[in-house]
Design a protein around this motif. Structure first.
Motif, PDB file in Angstrom:
ATOM      1  N   ARG A  72       0.834  -1.210   0.000  1.00 39.77           N
ATOM      2  CA  ARG A  72       0.000   0.000   0.000  1.00 39.77           C
ATOM      3  C   ARG A  72       0.865   1.254   0.000  1.00 39.77           C
ATOM      4  NH1 ARG A  72      -3.233  -2.518   4.067  1.00 39.77           N
ATOM      5  NH2 ARG A  72      -2.713  -0.915   5.595  1.00 39.77           N
ATOM      6  N   GLU A  74       3.788   1.650  -1.350  1.00 40.41           N
ATOM      7  CA  GLU A  74       4.453   1.822  -2.640  1.00 40.41           C
ATOM      8  C   GLU A  74       3.505   2.318  -3.724  1.00 40.41           C
ATOM      9  OE1 GLU A  74       7.031  -0.967  -5.746  1.00 40.41           O
ATOM     10  OE2 GLU A  74       5.398  -1.809  -4.557  1.00 40.41           O
ATOM     11  N   SER A  75       2.249   1.926  -3.663  1.00 47.62           N
ATOM     12  CA  SER A  75       1.338   2.090  -4.803  1.00 47.62           C
ATOM     13  C   SER A  75       1.100   3.530  -5.255  1.00 47.62           C
ATOM     14  CB  SER A  75      -0.006   1.408  -4.499  1.00 47.62           C
ATOM     15  OG  SER A  75      -0.603   1.980  -3.347  1.00 47.62           O
ATOM     16  N   PRO A  76       1.015   4.547  -4.376  1.00 45.63           N
ATOM     17  CA  PRO A  76       0.716   5.894  -4.889  1.00 45.63           C
ATOM     18  C   PRO A  76       1.830   6.490  -5.737  1.00 45.63           C
ATOM     19  CG  PRO A  76       0.284   5.769  -2.530  1.00 45.63           C
ATOM     20  CD  PRO A  76       1.067   4.564  -2.906  1.00 45.63           C
ATOM     21  N   ALA A  77       3.079   6.133  -5.484  1.00 41.93           N
ATOM     22  CA  ALA A  77       4.204   6.756  -6.188  1.00 41.93           C
ATOM     23  C   ALA A  77       5.364   5.769  -6.254  1.00 41.93           C
ATOM     24  CB  ALA A  77       4.631   8.046  -5.480  1.00 41.93           C
ATOM     25  N   ALA A 121       6.031   4.844   2.972  1.00 43.73           N
ATOM     26  CA  ALA A 121       4.829   5.685   2.980  1.00 43.73           C
ATOM     27  C   ALA A 121       5.180   7.153   3.195  1.00 43.73           C
ATOM     28  CB  ALA A 121       3.870   5.205   4.068  1.00 43.73           C
ATOM     29  N   THR A 124       6.063   8.396  -0.255  1.00 45.03           N
ATOM     30  CA  THR A 124       5.020   8.362  -1.286  1.00 45.03           C
ATOM     31  C   THR A 124       3.766   9.127  -0.903  1.00 45.03           C
ATOM     32  OG1 THR A 124       4.027   6.312  -0.418  1.00 45.03           O
ATOM     33  CG2 THR A 124       5.828   6.089  -2.027  1.00 45.03           C
ATOM     34  N   GLY A 125       3.603   9.459   0.391  1.00 49.22           N
ATOM     35  CA  GLY A 125       2.379  10.119   0.843  1.00 49.22           C
ATOM     36  C   GLY A 125       1.218   9.170   1.033  1.00 49.22           C
ATOM     37  N   ALA A 126       1.484   7.870   0.999  1.00 50.24           N
ATOM     38  CA  ALA A 126       0.410   6.893   1.179  1.00 50.24           C
ATOM     39  C   ALA A 126      -0.189   7.016   2.573  1.00 50.24           C
ATOM     40  CB  ALA A 126       0.951   5.478   0.972  1.00 50.24           C
ATOM     41  N   GLN A 127      -1.461   6.742   2.690  1.00 46.31           N
ATOM     42  CA  GLN A 127      -2.146   6.807   3.968  1.00 46.31           C
ATOM     43  C   GLN A 127      -2.163   5.424   4.614  1.00 46.31           C
ATOM     44  OE1 GLN A 127      -6.013   8.637   3.553  1.00 46.31           O
ATOM     45  NE2 GLN A 127      -5.123  10.678   3.298  1.00 46.31           N
ATOM     46  N   PRO A 160      -0.142  12.472   3.082  1.00 43.81           N
ATOM     47  CA  PRO A 160       0.582  13.410   2.224  1.00 43.81           C
ATOM     48  C   PRO A 160       1.349  14.478   2.985  1.00 43.81           C
ATOM     49  CG  PRO A 160      -1.633  13.028   1.391  1.00 43.81           C
ATOM     50  CD  PRO A 160      -1.577  12.398   2.747  1.00 43.81           C
TER      51      PRO A 160
END
Length: 425
Positions: A72, A74-77, A121, A124-127, A160
């Motif tokens: 999770r 890794e996925s945003p960026a 996270a 990447t800013g992942a929550q 973020p």
């Protein structure tokens, strides 16, 4: 986590340039892609081993949680995550875990994955919302810093705008981290940024052992940063290209105990771009260590990309720079690292504005390294152990060594020392 890329093609010109120790940016792009591919392969190997082992149920549940957190995170960026996943300490930890003995050893080694997920996270800013256990009250975020939580668990909230670390039962020791990794709060220690680079002074090491109870003693930041700055300034004055290579490629500087046994500096193949060293006593010595160890990193990544030899390590060889005999791969690695130092001192000797005494001293230093390389090259070239790529690489090293003498009529040109037989036992 994305699948690892397929096989890489190394153009002959790239192999020649890397062998001459002065690669171009697109050559480094290839090495970076190869390193990332290798890192993903190691992650997949770890996942496979966890699947095979009969782990205790709590350890398997914790790994499954942390693996999902990492996916999770890794996925945003993915591009931002890649920088953290390729950080030297992450590679060192994975290899430590893969080599851990039996199910119990593997279970004990898996703890850092949660910190890797939280550090990813942050970038990447992942929550993420989770609670992670600490190791003896310490939580390590690779490439970022260490929190002394005084608690067995930490509640983590990422997003973020940054990351909030709240020790369970000790809310007053909460830490707020900005997306750039800077943080504030009781018990938090950020890794110092080395001036003029993105590298970190990383006293947490390069493997899962860094997360044990007490951890290593903190390095004297002022001494390390001052000596680093002086070494880079020396390189910049003498060889700007090499200075840019050092500041661009070194990802972490890992202090070693000067009282420890063995070499005063080293590179771990599992953690390229990390320079492990005791604090050198002079800027000149520090500059040499940085150039030497970076050469080891470059060759380690290249060797994972293309086979350079097929020696099995059973034969050992005497070399000029070590008292103990070295396996074939050690000869290749040492020859390449000493060629980089010969190249450095050749540039120092010819730099504009150098006076005669400085030129003589630099030429003497260059000749010391050139003689060591010239002594080792026949071991490699006469071994019948080199692959086609390895022979091209080694011949290119020989050609570059000859060029450092300034031509066949130079008093610093090679003699027929390259025809001598190596000492093998």
């Amino acid at each position: 986590m994305a699948a690892a890329p397929g096989a890489f093609h190394v153009p002959p010109a790239t192999l020649v340039r890397i062998a001459a120790t002065r690669q171009r940016p697109h050559d480094m792009d290839l090495l970076d892609a190869a390193l990332h591919s290798r890192r993903l392969v190691l992650f997949k190997a770890l996942l496979a081993r966890v699947g095979r082992e009969d782990l205790p149920a709590p350890a398997r549940a914790a790994f499954d949680r942390d693996w999902r957190l990492l996916e999770r995170a890794e996925s945003p960026a993915p591009a931002a995550a890649r920088r953290l996943l390729d950080y030297p300490a992450v590679g060192g930890w994975i290899v430590d875990a893969l080599n851990a003995p039996g199910p119990d050893g593997l279970a004990a080694s898996l703890h850092p994955l949660g910190g890797i997920a939280a550090g990813t996270a942050l970038r990447t800013g992942a929550q993420l919302r989770t609670v992670l256990p600490t190791a003896g009250g310490r939580l390590v975020l690779p490439g970022t810093g260490v929190q002394d939580t005084r608690a067995s668990h930490v509640r983590i909230r990422t997003g973020p705008r940054g990351t909030l670390l709240t020790p369970v039962g000790h809310a007053a020791r909460s830490v707020l981290l900005r997306p750039d990794g800077r943080g504030a709060g009781a018990g938090w220690t950020s890794l110092a940024v080395l001036p003029g680079s993105a590298a970190r002074l990383d006293g947490t090491g390069t493997g899962h052992t860094a997360a044990q109870d007490a951890g290593p003693p903190p390095p004297d930041r002022a001494a390390w940063l001052t000596r680093w700055r002086a070494a880079v300034d020396l390189l910049q004055a003498a060889d700007p290209w090499r200075a840019a290579e050092v500041t661009g490629l070194v990802r972490s500087l890992v202090p070693m105990d000067p009282a420890g046994e063995g070499a005063s500096s080293r590179t771990l193949r599992a953690a390229p771009w990390a320079v492990h060293t005791a604090l050198p006593d002079t800027a000149r010595r520090f500059a040499e260590v940085l150039v030497h160890e970076l050469a080891h990193s470059k060759l380690a990544v290249l060797a994972d990309l293309v086979a350079l030899h097929h020696a099995d390590g059973s034969a050992v060889h005497h070399v000029a720079w070590r008292e103990d005999p070295r396996p074939f791969d050690g000869v290749l690695q040492g020859t390449y690292a000493h060629l980089a130092l010969a190249d450095l001192w050749s540039r120092v000797a010819e730099r504009p504005g150098a006076g005669p005494p400085a030129r003589r001293a630099a030429r003497a230093r260059r000749e010391e390294y050139r003689a060591q390389v010239a002594d080792a090259l026949p071991i490699l070239l006469n071994s019948h152990q080199l692959t086609e790529h390895g022979e091209r690489f080694t011949v290119s090293m020989r050609d570059h060594l000859t060029s450092l003498g300034g031509g066949p009529n130079s008093p610093y040109a090679l003699s027929d020392s390259l025809s001598a037989d190596g000492d093998v036992r």
